[in-house]
Design a protein around this motif. Sequence first.
Motif, PDB file in Angstrom:
ATOM      1  N   MET A   1      60.556  47.314  30.220  1.00 57.86           N
ATOM      2  CA  MET A   1      59.750  48.216  29.594  1.00 57.86           C
ATOM      3  C   MET A   1      59.932  49.663  30.278  1.00 57.86           C
ATOM      4  N   LYS A   2      60.224  50.767  29.564  1.00 59.90           N
ATOM      5  CA  LYS A   2      60.325  51.978  30.239  1.00 59.90           C
ATOM      6  C   LYS A   2      59.083  52.837  30.063  1.00 59.90           C
ATOM      7  N   THR A   3      58.443  53.242  30.982  1.00 57.35           N
ATOM      8  CA  THR A   3      57.558  54.150  31.220  1.00 57.35           C
ATOM      9  C   THR A   3      57.800  55.412  31.527  1.00 57.35           C
ATOM     10  N   VAL A   4      57.346  56.385  30.831  1.00 58.04           N
ATOM     11  CA  VAL A   4      57.642  57.796  31.138  1.00 58.04           C
ATOM     12  C   VAL A   4      56.398  58.575  31.829  1.00 58.04           C
ATOM     13  N   LEU A   5      56.247  58.825  32.846  1.00 57.03           N
ATOM     14  CA  LEU A   5      55.244  59.704  33.599  1.00 57.03           C
ATOM     15  C   LEU A   5      55.443  61.199  33.238  1.00 57.03           C
ATOM     16  N   ILE A   6      54.263  61.810  32.540  1.00 59.33           N
ATOM     17  CA  ILE A   6      54.532  63.262  32.359  1.00 59.33           C
ATOM     18  C   ILE A   6      53.514  63.917  33.229  1.00 59.33           C
ATOM     19  N   GLY A   7      54.166  64.852  34.003  1.00 61.13           N
ATOM     20  CA  GLY A   7      53.268  65.305  35.057  1.00 61.13           C
ATOM     21  C   GLY A   7      52.938  64.600  36.248  1.00 61.13           C
ATOM     22  N   PRO A   8      53.935  63.877  36.788  1.00 55.95           N
ATOM     23  CA  PRO A   8      53.364  62.856  37.836  1.00 55.95           C
ATOM     24  C   PRO A   8      53.197  63.946  39.246  1.00 55.95           C
ATOM     25  N   GLY A   9      52.146  63.238  40.022  1.00 51.09           N
ATOM     26  CA  GLY A   9      52.295  64.087  41.397  1.00 51.09           C
ATOM     27  C   GLY A   9      51.559  62.948  42.188  1.00 51.09           C
ATOM     28  N   LEU A  19      53.781  49.924  38.790  1.00 53.40           N
ATOM     29  CA  LEU A  19      54.621  49.411  37.572  1.00 53.40           C
ATOM     30  C   LEU A  19      55.774  48.654  38.206  1.00 53.40           C
ATOM     31  N   ILE A  20      56.526  49.381  39.127  1.00 53.13           N
ATOM     32  CA  ILE A  20      57.833  48.694  39.595  1.00 53.13           C
ATOM     33  C   ILE A  20      57.513  47.328  40.228  1.00 53.13           C
ATOM     34  N   GLN A  21      56.324  46.908  40.579  1.00 55.12           N
ATOM     35  CA  GLN A  21      55.929  45.535  41.138  1.00 55.12           C
ATOM     36  C   GLN A  21      56.267  44.521  40.171  1.00 55.12           C
ATOM     37  N   ASN A  22      56.446  45.026  38.708  1.00 54.34           N
ATOM     38  CA  ASN A  22      56.915  43.973  37.853  1.00 54.34           C
ATOM     39  C   ASN A  22      58.439  44.371  37.482  1.00 54.34           C
ATOM     40  N   PRO A  23      59.346  43.379  37.945  1.00 58.00           N
ATOM     41  CA  PRO A  23      60.985  43.635  37.889  1.00 58.00           C
ATOM     42  C   PRO A  23      61.185  44.166  36.417  1.00 58.00           C
ATOM     43  N   SER A  24      60.530  43.697  35.401  1.00 54.85           N
ATOM     44  CA  SER A  24      60.918  44.045  34.064  1.00 54.85           C
ATOM     45  C   SER A  24      60.554  45.565  33.683  1.00 54.85           C
ATOM     46  N   ASN A  25      59.780  46.334  34.593  1.00 51.24           N
ATOM     47  CA  ASN A  25      59.374  47.706  34.200  1.00 51.24           C
ATOM     48  C   ASN A  25      60.575  48.713  34.768  1.00 51.24           C
ATOM     49  N   THR A  26      60.558  49.700  34.298  1.00 50.92           N
ATOM     50  CA  THR A  26      61.149  50.944  34.729  1.00 50.92           C
ATOM     51  C   THR A  26      60.437  52.269  34.561  1.00 50.92           C
ATOM     52  N   VAL A  27      60.794  53.179  35.559  1.00 52.06           N
ATOM     53  CA  VAL A  27      59.713  54.507  35.375  1.00 52.06           C
ATOM     54  C   VAL A  27      60.792  55.640  35.369  1.00 52.06           C
ATOM     55  N   ARG A  46      66.461  50.795  41.555  1.00 44.78           N
ATOM     56  CA  ARG A  46      66.932  51.188  40.517  1.00 44.78           C
ATOM     57  C   ARG A  46      65.958  51.253  39.341  1.00 44.78           C
ATOM     58  N   GLN A  47      64.703  50.747  39.667  1.00 43.27           N
ATOM     59  CA  GLN A  47      63.659  50.841  38.634  1.00 43.27           C
ATOM     60  C   GLN A  47      63.216  52.022  38.503  1.00 43.27           C
ATOM     61  N   ILE A  48      63.253  52.884  39.406  1.00 48.38           N
ATOM     62  CA  ILE A  48      63.005  54.523  39.158  1.00 48.38           C
ATOM     63  C   ILE A  48      64.281  55.103  38.651  1.00 48.38           C
ATOM     64  N   LEU A  49      64.040  55.640  37.327  1.00 44.17           N
ATOM     65  CA  LEU A  49      65.330  56.096  36.656  1.00 44.17           C
ATOM     66  C   LEU A  49      65.455  57.645  36.913  1.00 44.17           C
ATOM     67  N   ALA A  50      66.644  58.151  36.386  1.00 44.79           N
ATOM     68  CA  ALA A  50      66.731  59.592  36.567  1.00 44.79           C
ATOM     69  C   ALA A  50      65.507  60.515  36.083  1.00 44.79           C
ATOM     70  N   GLU A  68      62.850  59.640  24.922  1.00 42.68           N
ATOM     71  CA  GLU A  68      63.807  58.653  24.374  1.00 42.68           C
ATOM     72  C   GLU A  68      63.777  57.421  24.987  1.00 42.68           C
ATOM     73  N   GLY A  69      63.583  56.180  24.201  1.00 39.10           N
ATOM     74  CA  GLY A  69      63.509  55.044  24.617  1.00 39.10           C
ATOM     75  C   GLY A  69      62.340  54.526  25.525  1.00 39.10           C
ATOM     76  N   ALA A  70      61.321  55.385  25.375  1.00 39.50           N
ATOM     77  CA  ALA A  70      60.143  54.933  25.980  1.00 39.50           C
ATOM     78  C   ALA A  70      59.091  53.900  25.235  1.00 39.50           C
ATOM     79  N   ASP A  71      58.708  52.620  25.950  1.00 36.24           N
ATOM     80  CA  ASP A  71      57.840  51.926  25.392  1.00 36.24           C
ATOM     81  C   ASP A  71      56.397  52.567  25.830  1.00 36.24           C
ATOM     82  N   SER A  72      56.314  53.244  26.726  1.00 41.42           N
ATOM     83  CA  SER A  72      54.809  53.947  26.961  1.00 41.42           C
ATOM     84  C   SER A  72      55.068  55.029  27.601  1.00 41.42           C
ATOM     85  N   VAL A  73      54.162  55.667  27.671  1.00 42.97           N
ATOM     86  CA  VAL A  73      53.864  57.164  28.279  1.00 42.97           C
ATOM     87  C   VAL A  73      52.455  57.444  28.939  1.00 42.97           C
ATOM     88  N   VAL A  74      52.431  57.868  29.911  1.00 45.04           N
ATOM     89  CA  VAL A  74      51.231  58.218  30.753  1.00 45.04           C
ATOM     90  C   VAL A  74      51.234  59.718  30.909  1.00 45.04           C
TER      91      VAL A  74
END
Length: 378
Positions: A1-9, A19-27, A46-50, A68-74
Amino acid sequence: MKTVLIGPGFLGSYIARTLIQNPSNTVALASRSPQILHSQLAPLGRQILAPAPGVDITRPETLPTALEGADSVVNLVGVLHGSRKKFYNVQVHGAEHVAQAAEKVGAKIVHISTIGADPESTIYYTRTKALGEQAVLAASPSATIIRPSLIFGPSDSFFSRFGTLARILPFLPVFGGGKTRFQPVYAGDVARAVEICLRPEARERVAGKIVEAGGPDILTYREIMELVLEYTQLSRPIVSLPFWVGKLQGLFLERLPESIFTLTRDQVEQLKRDNVVTPLHSLPDSELPYHISFRQLLGAFPPPGPSSAPPSEHLTSVTSILPTYLSPKGSVPDKRTHGRNYVGAGDGERLKAREKERMRRRREMRELKDPSDRDGNR
């Protein structure tokens, strides 16, 4: 599952690590300049994407590529001070843009707001936070809103700031007697709630709901300053100033470039209201059709990833974490887990019990000096 964090700090880093404690997640991190935070998280694997640089939520055309390709957005974007136009552009229209973009790609959205959000407020910050919530839910009815109180943890913007101010100033100021109540919540606990809300098995339960996130301790502003002084091992008087003096300071300081001394009139006005979880939110979910209890949400699902640990409603106390980054040497053993400070359960409970006893004694001493201070302190 790909999660996009908007404005992370600060908070975004905790969410990514959880999130990446679950091996199936990418961020993926998306903001105007996410490169610095990405460089800090990239060693985790590698779970931390470009990252997606150049994302500006006030410009909706910058969002589709990032999502693009996001399953979830924060959405973590927010502003603490600025002009009326800035508050509305970022916290209302910007929040709406993110929700609309997430809805277009079929992604679940979690929107970070704040306790005290009120569409009728005269304070731009709390009013636009509430209007932003409404815009998000209108654009994406399955969205989840999380309203934290003060968020604490290493590198936070509140306790760390006052720890620094305590080293610079000859005294620590509070306004109106310092009786405003706060319910500080650990960044790691908020991150747990976000991760749960994004799970496929939890989405129906949290769709369209609001979660007010507060920690286990309710402290007055003065008690928070006392803890800051205790953990920084500094001796400074705590001086209470009238609200009008704070407003006068804010009139000048809010016009200067942002710094550790920044104070606005709206921030002083906010101190006239408690920042704690609304009592209604402590009731069972069955009695709250539009809200979910923070503690109950955490206790309903096990930790992320391949873990045999059972679900837990445990909330982390300020007394367990503050010593690890405010104290000059740290009062708790510095163990590491997934790159953040960790305090063993036994250590945390002992510290919490000791600090509660200290605060009780301090409160009794104040009441002996000023009997009128007995009401409204906690």
